[in-house]
Enzyme design. Sequence first.
Site, PDB file in Angstrom:
ATOM      1  N   TYR A   1     -15.176  15.487 -16.596  1.00  0.00           N
ATOM      2  CA  TYR A   1     -15.696  14.123 -16.491  1.00  0.00           C
ATOM      3  C   TYR A   1     -16.721  14.095 -15.341  1.00  0.00           C
ATOM      4  O   TYR A   1     -16.495  14.700 -14.292  1.00  0.00           O
ATOM      5  CB  TYR A   1     -14.517  13.179 -16.220  1.00  0.00           C
ATOM      6  CG  TYR A   1     -14.921  11.786 -15.873  1.00  0.00           C
ATOM      7  CD1 TYR A   1     -15.683  11.021 -16.760  1.00  0.00           C
ATOM      8  CD2 TYR A   1     -14.551  11.206 -14.669  1.00  0.00           C
ATOM      9  CE1 TYR A   1     -16.054   9.730 -16.436  1.00  0.00           C
ATOM     10  CE2 TYR A   1     -14.910   9.915 -14.338  1.00  0.00           C
ATOM     11  CZ  TYR A   1     -15.667   9.183 -15.228  1.00  0.00           C
ATOM     12  OH  TYR A   1     -16.042   7.913 -14.909  1.00  0.00           O
TER      13      TYR A   1
ATOM     14  N   ARG B   1       0.838  -1.206   0.000  1.00  0.00           N
ATOM     15  CA  ARG B   1       0.000   0.000   0.000  1.00  0.00           C
ATOM     16  C   ARG B   1       0.873   1.257   0.000  1.00  0.00           C
ATOM     17  O   ARG B   1       0.470   2.309  -0.486  1.00  0.00           O
ATOM     18  CB  ARG B   1      -0.948   0.026   1.218  1.00  0.00           C
ATOM     19  CG  ARG B   1      -1.723   1.353   1.297  1.00  0.00           C
ATOM     20  CD  ARG B   1      -2.832   1.341   2.319  1.00  0.00           C
ATOM     21  NE  ARG B   1      -2.421   0.888   3.618  1.00  0.00           N
ATOM     22  CZ  ARG B   1      -1.698   1.589   4.494  1.00  0.00           C
ATOM     23  NH1 ARG B   1      -1.280   2.802   4.203  1.00  0.00           N
ATOM     24  NH2 ARG B   1      -1.386   1.086   5.660  1.00  0.00           N
TER      25      ARG B   1
ATOM     26  N   LYS C   1      -7.080   4.411 -19.649  1.00  0.00           N
ATOM     27  CA  LYS C   1      -7.424   4.817 -21.014  1.00  0.00           C
ATOM     28  C   LYS C   1      -6.208   4.657 -21.947  1.00  0.00           C
ATOM     29  O   LYS C   1      -5.786   3.547 -22.160  1.00  0.00           O
ATOM     30  CB  LYS C   1      -7.955   6.259 -20.976  1.00  0.00           C
ATOM     31  CG  LYS C   1      -9.020   6.504 -19.881  1.00  0.00           C
ATOM     32  CD  LYS C   1     -10.240   5.655 -20.145  1.00  0.00           C
ATOM     33  CE  LYS C   1     -11.453   5.953 -19.280  1.00  0.00           C
ATOM     34  NZ  LYS C   1     -11.338   5.967 -17.853  1.00  0.00           N
TER      35      LYS C   1
ATOM     36  N   ASP D   1      -6.161  17.294 -15.628  1.00  0.00           N
ATOM     37  CA  ASP D   1      -6.434  15.914 -16.021  1.00  0.00           C
ATOM     38  C   ASP D   1      -6.164  15.825 -17.519  1.00  0.00           C
ATOM     39  O   ASP D   1      -6.880  16.405 -18.330  1.00  0.00           O
ATOM     40  CB  ASP D   1      -7.892  15.570 -15.699  1.00  0.00           C
ATOM     41  CG  ASP D   1      -8.285  14.155 -16.136  1.00  0.00           C
ATOM     42  OD1 ASP D   1      -7.594  13.572 -16.984  1.00  0.00           O
ATOM     43  OD2 ASP D   1      -9.315  13.654 -15.642  1.00  0.00           O
TER      44      ASP D   1
HETATM   45  C1  LIG Z   1     -11.194  12.484 -18.264  1.00  0.00           C
HETATM   46  C2  LIG Z   1     -11.324  11.385 -17.274  1.00  0.00           C
HETATM   47  N1  LIG Z   1     -10.703  11.497 -16.090  1.00  0.00           N
HETATM   48  C3  LIG Z   1     -10.805  10.543 -15.151  1.00  0.00           C
HETATM   49  C4  LIG Z   1     -11.540   9.395 -15.361  1.00  0.00           C
HETATM   50  C5  LIG Z   1     -11.633   8.374 -14.264  1.00  0.00           C
HETATM   51  O1  LIG Z   1     -10.772   7.312 -14.505  1.00  0.00           O
HETATM   52  P1  LIG Z   1     -10.959   5.864 -13.851  1.00  0.00           P
HETATM   53  O2  LIG Z   1     -12.183   5.269 -14.447  1.00  0.00           O
HETATM   54  O3  LIG Z   1      -9.690   5.152 -14.191  1.00  0.00           O
HETATM   55  O4  LIG Z   1     -11.140   6.077 -12.382  1.00  0.00           O
HETATM   56  C6  LIG Z   1     -12.184   9.212 -16.572  1.00  0.00           C
HETATM   57  C7  LIG Z   1     -12.973   7.991 -16.820  1.00  0.00           C
HETATM   58  O5  LIG Z   1     -13.634   7.838 -17.818  1.00  0.00           O
HETATM   59  C8  LIG Z   1     -12.083  10.238 -17.560  1.00  0.00           C
HETATM   60  O6  LIG Z   1     -12.703  10.129 -18.738  1.00  0.00           O
END
Ligand SMILES: Cc1ncc(COP(=O)(O)O)c(C=O)c1O
Length: 406
Positions: free
Chosen positions: A115, A57, A212, A187
């Site tokens: 998101y 962890r 992704k 992000d």
């Molecule tokens: C732009 C963006 N940030 C963060 C996330 C969250 O990622 P995770 O599903 O790996 O937690 C997503 C998920 O689709 C996303 O599209």
Amino acid sequence: MASHYGEHTRAIRAAAVAPRAGTPMRIPVYRASTYAFETSQEYAASLNGGGKYSYARIDSPNSDAFAAAVAALEGERVPGEVHGQGFASGMAAISTTLLALTRAGAHVVASRALYGNTYKLLDSLLRRFGVDVDFVDAGDPAAVRAALRAETALVYTETLSNPSMLVSDLPALAAAAHEAGALLVVDSTFASPVVCRPLEHGADVVLHSATKYLGGHSDATGGVAVARPELMDRIREARVDLGPHLAADEAFLLHRGLETLPLRVERQCATAAEFAAAVRRHPAVARVDHPSLPDHPGHELARKLFDSGPGGTRFGAVVTVTPRGGRDAGTAFADRLRLATVAPSLGGTHTLVSHVASTTHRQMSDATLRAAGIEPGAVRFSIGLEDPADLIADALRALDELPVKE
Ligand SMILES: Cc1ncc(COP(=O)(O)O)c(C=O)c1O
């Protein structure tokens, strides 16, 4: 890492161990939650920065290797050291970073086009802990500047927004945030370091859902944060306390994915631009969002900030198509596709589609969706590695089959 290498060489080197005779070319999976020591003193020292692994962890070799590789790709042209930390998911990276960098009474200026889960985290959970959040149009640096206050801890945006593909003016946002004594947290999931590296444009922290493009094969869940060492230490401390570390098996797969990242993303971006141009000409289509289109609001900014490859500027590989006829037309279109698969997520080898309003952005009302530039009928395509002509034919046939709407 030596910057004279091309992007493919850098990706291969970031994802491999330095070759030595008789040693594995891959970092093995350290599937261990706990590590042994010779003495109690050695164990105690490891917990005080002694440089040894003790408990998964806290740190693990696979997570460290993956995060260091992403830091190398994101920070390659940034002066000074840049470190990375692995997380169990993109949301783990986002939530941990936000908790690490704010406190009760702090203020956050966030993009309105985020998101869905990030939006909800900021709008609900963070507010419960006394963090005040203003959502603004992050494409308008003046609006961001006007929202900044003395207590603003950070400005939060996405390089390319999900799903409208709005482009954040990162240099202007960084300048505004820094003038106010705040950090810029970005992000960059939709861009990946192959399209844009926000640290080069003044961002302080870069976050990814590694699930992704970084992993790229829809077979591993993870997240990563990259920042200069003193900021990364604060985020790591919160990660250790909160517990959402990246597991070794997932880290191994995500790390392997990095080797083909530039190859995949270059091709996905080129296909996405071709797909966007072709689909937009169909009479059943009301709107297509992709920055490759000259009338997209982010087109010029993307040309300035984003990298180019053999296929021209890389405008990202998500294309949002809104057919005429509202919410029902959106679901009917998605359900008529045969090659593109209805599924969550993005960034993998297969083209995936989702009806935005009922899935990724279900937390938003139609009014909030519209304020974020999203129509209730929007269908998001994550363009994969199939042949562009096949993807275009599939979409045009599905559009032909939609009931005619004025
Ligand atoms: C732009 C963006 N940030 C963060 C996330 C969250 O990622 P995770 O599903 O790996 O937690 C997503 C998920 O689709 C996303 O599209």
